[in-house]
Design an enzyme around this catalytic site. Sequence first.
Site, PDB file in Angstrom:
ATOM      1  N   LYS A 173      71.905 -11.659  26.876  1.00  0.00           N
ATOM      2  CA  LYS A 173      72.708 -12.832  26.516  1.00  0.00           C
ATOM      3  C   LYS A 173      71.846 -14.050  26.208  1.00  0.00           C
ATOM      4  O   LYS A 173      72.155 -14.832  25.308  1.00  0.00           O
ATOM      5  CB  LYS A 173      73.685 -13.162  27.652  1.00  0.00           C
ATOM      6  N   GLN A 225      75.529 -12.561  34.545  1.00  0.00           N
ATOM      7  CA  GLN A 225      75.925 -11.206  34.926  1.00  0.00           C
ATOM      8  C   GLN A 225      76.713 -10.534  33.785  1.00  0.00           C
ATOM      9  O   GLN A 225      76.434 -10.771  32.622  1.00  0.00           O
ATOM     10  CB  GLN A 225      76.720 -11.207  36.240  1.00  0.00           C
ATOM     11  N   ASP A 277      72.425  -8.100  32.199  1.00  0.00           N
ATOM     12  CA  ASP A 277      71.130  -7.772  31.595  1.00  0.00           C
ATOM     13  C   ASP A 277      71.271  -7.256  30.160  1.00  0.00           C
ATOM     14  O   ASP A 277      70.444  -6.475  29.687  1.00  0.00           O
ATOM     15  CB  ASP A 277      70.374  -6.730  32.439  1.00  0.00           C
ATOM     16  N   GLY A 323      69.229 -14.039  35.559  1.00  0.00           N
ATOM     17  CA  GLY A 323      68.128 -14.572  34.769  1.00  0.00           C
ATOM     18  C   GLY A 323      68.279 -14.234  33.304  1.00  0.00           C
ATOM     19  O   GLY A 323      68.788 -13.172  32.933  1.00  0.00           O
ATOM     20  N   HIS A 324      67.876 -15.163  32.461  1.00  0.00           N
ATOM     21  CA  HIS A 324      67.854 -14.943  31.026  1.00  0.00           C
ATOM     22  C   HIS A 324      66.418 -15.085  30.538  1.00  0.00           C
ATOM     23  O   HIS A 324      65.778 -16.104  30.794  1.00  0.00           O
ATOM     24  CB  HIS A 324      68.734 -15.960  30.293  1.00  0.00           C
TER      25      HIS A 324
END
Length: 440
Positions: free
Chosen positions: A19, A230, A16, A43-44
Amino acid sequence: MSTGRNVVVVGNQWGDEGKGKVVDWLTDQAQGVVRFQGGHNAGHTLVINGQKTALQLIPSGAMRPDVICYIGNGVVVDPEHLMKEIARLEAAGVQLRSRLHISESCPLVLPSHVALDVAREASRESRGVGKIGTTGKGIGPAYEDKVARRAVRAQDLKHPGRLADKLREALDWHNFALREFLHAPTVDFDSTYARLLELAEPIGPMLADVGYHVHRSRQRGDRLLFEGAQGTLLDVDHGTYPFVTSSNCVAGNAAAGSGVGPGEIDYVLGITKAYTTRVGSGPFPSELPIDQPGTVGHHLHTVGQERGTVTGRPRRCGWIDTAALKRANILNSTTGQCVTKLDVLDGLTEILLCTGYRLDGRDIDILPLDADDIARCEPRYERMPGWSDTTAGLTRWEQLPARARAYLERVAELSGTPIAMVSTGPDRDHTIVLQHPFGA
């Protein structure tokens, strides 16, 4: 023959870190983005012209129409989720299928993996041993099957007979565990097989020899980004085990997880949040309470909008931990760091940096390897004055308040790696560049 340049982007903390935004920004200089580990448990969130787009399995380069997207063999792919994510992007006007290449060697995440994941967490909770904190997406069980050599892989979708045989073997194992050990409902073979055959039709044309594609792309002189999910401290080998993910998140896995040699990596960019967050269970030495209005923890959580992209769970928040960053930078051979969410610290009168720990009467200057030891660590803090001026949206180093620059310089010094970039907001353009990873 020309040779391109390959940049690996990894999270330096517990995930988180932002990225997705950084990868999306860097793809302005890249021809391809390679996702090399994890699954749709990460998730991004990208913000482009003020509009949010959440990606989970699809590489962050998807939003650039001229960028090729690769899903490497180190990724576990839920075919159902894959097609839903593609459909969601297509509904937003993003044409992706012709430029998305999925490794034939990717293990598939099956409905039975999800059932096992959820049932195990429920069992742990009922036995009072505490949840690991998984997302319940089936990622861990899918990686277990890969190591046990019984995985159903993407290439099996091209061979209905082989698919049936391998699926039946996998479900025999899974259903036995669900029924006998976890006392949970089993998963039906016929409906699962029929659905996989349906999904094979649209997925088939996207299957490819990703490693060779990437190799040829570099030979053409293309610039490529390798994108992890991650963060380093969630790595299954080097993180706070057992409170980790099920894959290797470190930069070294960019090669193994995409099918190229380690000599193909030219630059490692470690993404570092200006403070620290963590989702799920596990030790967190610099953690602050987030549910008390008026406290720093509450400020970080609310101003930083700290909720998980996939699960919506509130992220635990705390001061930056440079002793943990030191460990991450060693593990990744980090060339430069990108510090994100600096603007969240705006307005704090004082900022603390965790520079090490006190454990069993000893001072420790780097994050320990044992999760139980980490849980017993007392953080040692260094104090720095905060700043009142806003850093949000700034694009040049000299625009930053002097105290903000001093803070970043101290983070670099304590963590042992220079600052290459600073993110001052969620949008693509909210970025300060000191050293461009592509040398641009």
